[in-house]
Design an enzyme around this catalytic site. Structure first.
Site, PDB file in Angstrom:
ATOM      1  N   ASP A 223      12.756  -3.984  -1.483  1.00  0.00           N
ATOM      2  CA  ASP A 223      13.701  -4.258  -2.569  1.00  0.00           C
ATOM      3  C   ASP A 223      13.400  -5.517  -3.368  1.00  0.00           C
ATOM      4  O   ASP A 223      14.320  -6.183  -3.844  1.00  0.00           O
ATOM      5  CB  ASP A 223      15.132  -4.337  -2.018  1.00  0.00           C
ATOM      6  CG  ASP A 223      15.670  -2.977  -1.590  1.00  0.00           C
ATOM      7  OD1 ASP A 223      14.932  -1.988  -1.705  1.00  0.00           O
ATOM      8  OD2 ASP A 223      16.829  -2.922  -1.129  1.00  0.00           O
TER       9      ASP A 223
ATOM     10  N   PRO B 121       0.846  -1.206   0.000  1.00  0.00           N
ATOM     11  CA  PRO B 121       0.000   0.000   0.000  1.00  0.00           C
ATOM     12  C   PRO B 121       0.873   1.245   0.000  1.00  0.00           C
ATOM     13  O   PRO B 121       1.490   1.579   1.005  1.00  0.00           O
ATOM     14  CB  PRO B 121      -0.779  -0.136   1.312  1.00  0.00           C
ATOM     15  CG  PRO B 121       0.133  -0.927   2.201  1.00  0.00           C
ATOM     16  CD  PRO B 121       0.950  -1.832   1.313  1.00  0.00           C
TER      17      PRO B 121
ATOM     18  N   CYS C  49       5.017   3.908   7.989  1.00  0.00           N
ATOM     19  CA  CYS C  49       5.264   5.029   7.082  1.00  0.00           C
ATOM     20  C   CYS C  49       6.254   6.007   7.701  1.00  0.00           C
ATOM     21  O   CYS C  49       6.064   6.457   8.833  1.00  0.00           O
ATOM     22  CB  CYS C  49       3.951   5.751   6.755  1.00  0.00           C
ATOM     23  SG  CYS C  49       4.198   7.186   5.671  1.00  0.00           S
TER      24      CYS C  49
ATOM     25  N   GLY D 103       6.614  -3.303  -3.787  1.00  0.00           N
ATOM     26  CA  GLY D 103       6.220  -1.905  -3.776  1.00  0.00           C
ATOM     27  C   GLY D 103       6.570  -1.184  -5.049  1.00  0.00           C
ATOM     28  O   GLY D 103       5.908  -1.314  -6.072  1.00  0.00           O
TER      29      GLY D 103
END
Length: 322
Positions: free
Chosen positions: A203, A16, A100, A225
């Protein structure tokens, strides 16, 4: 180890990412067999106060794989009320952001700021679990805040005790943001410390990265991601690799441009042409990765204003690369 309550057919799932994983990006990932997708971060406090835009972030297309809504915040009471709003959108699970690193998130005690306060993190997790009406709840954490607060294992154990169904670990501290390389050992340590599924994050740029992470850490799933933003077909490639199948080649330039045009068309459909084309600029730039003349092509994406601009951009790409 399977996640109870979710039918996940691919061990590679979409991260997300705020500002990127909108409804259209999630649809693209779902079409390419992502194991699940998750909304952009939704503020628990904003939901508490009935913010309309926050509800829009939770909307989704029909999808093949499970879909989750991610919440962020710092007050357990906000999460109690927010969870009730989330359930109105009928997601398959609810995720809590505890990782985050963005300043505007951590400055009020949300996101990875919770890595410095494991008891509060567990209290938030418990508040969501108790109000989720049986839907799976997950948390996304980091290695820690910095080298003095390497709290991932404690966070994972406390959240497991609070009733969460699975945990995602981004293998960097908040201070490291998104560089340098990840610490696979922290994912391994979390996996060994809990009895619920663990997702490794960080990664993953190719199927080999996914296999290496799973083999070394023992994690049950991998989360992709940034690479998924420019190569959403990576989910299908990882699935094939994990199944011992022949891995599909990357999309051809023509196929990539067809995908880009679909993506832009959907952005305009969802947001209207003016706002959709504005959002398309960043997405189009991502699809230029690895192409001949990529720097010039990315420059051209900055001027996308109407749908015909996208058609002209694609013609320029094909002229340079076919």
């Amino acid at each position: 180890m399977e996640i109870k309550g979710l039918d996940i057919k691919n061990k590679a799932v979409l991260a997300p990412m705020a500002g990127f994983c909108d409804i259209v990006m999630r649809k693209a990932a779902d079409d390419f067999d992502a194991g699940f997708t998750v909304s952009e971060m939704v503020s628990a406090r904003a939901l508490y106060y009935g913010d309309k835009k926050s509800h829009e972030l939770m909307e989704t297309f029909s999808h093949k794989a499970p879909f989750g809504v991610q919440l962020f915040g710092f007050d357990p009471n906000d999460f109690v009320h927010a969870t009730k709003h989330v359930l109105d959108h009928n997601p398959d699970f609810i995720d809590i952001n505890m990782g985050c690193p963005a300043p505007k998130i951590v400055n009020n005690g949300s996101g990875s700021a919770l890595m410095k306060n494991p008891p509060l993190a567990a209290e938030i997790a418990k508040a969501v679990v108790e109000n989720a009406k049986g839907k799976p709840v997950s948390v996304k954490i980091r290695k820690g805040w910095d080298e003095n607060y390497l709290t991932a294992v404690e966070m994972a154990q406390r959240c497991e005790a609070a009733g969460v169904s699975f945990i995602t670990v981004h293998a960097r501290t908040k201070q490291q943001m998104y560089t340098p390389g990840i610490d696979l050992d922290i994912i391994k340590a979390v996996k060994q410390a809990v009895n619920i599924p663990v997702i490794g994050n960080g990664d993953i740029t190719c199927p080999e990265d996914a296999i290496k992470m799973m083999d070394y850490t023992g994690c049950d799933y991998v989360m992709v991601g940034r690479e998924a933003l420019c190569r959403p077909w990576i989910f299908r490639q990882i699935k094939q690799a994990l199944n011992g199948e022949t891995i599909d080649s990357d999309l051809t330039v023509e196929e990539r441009m067809q995908l880009l045009m679909w993506h832009i068309e959907k952005l305009c459909e969802v947001n209207g042409e003016f706002a959709g084309m504005k959002k398309a600029r960043g997405q189009a730039a991502l699809y230029m990765k690895g192409l001949r003349g990529a720097a010039h092509l990315r420059y051209l994406t900055n001027s996308l204003s109407v749908f015909s601009d996208a058609e002209n951009l694609v013609k320029e790409v094909l002229k340079e690369n076919v």
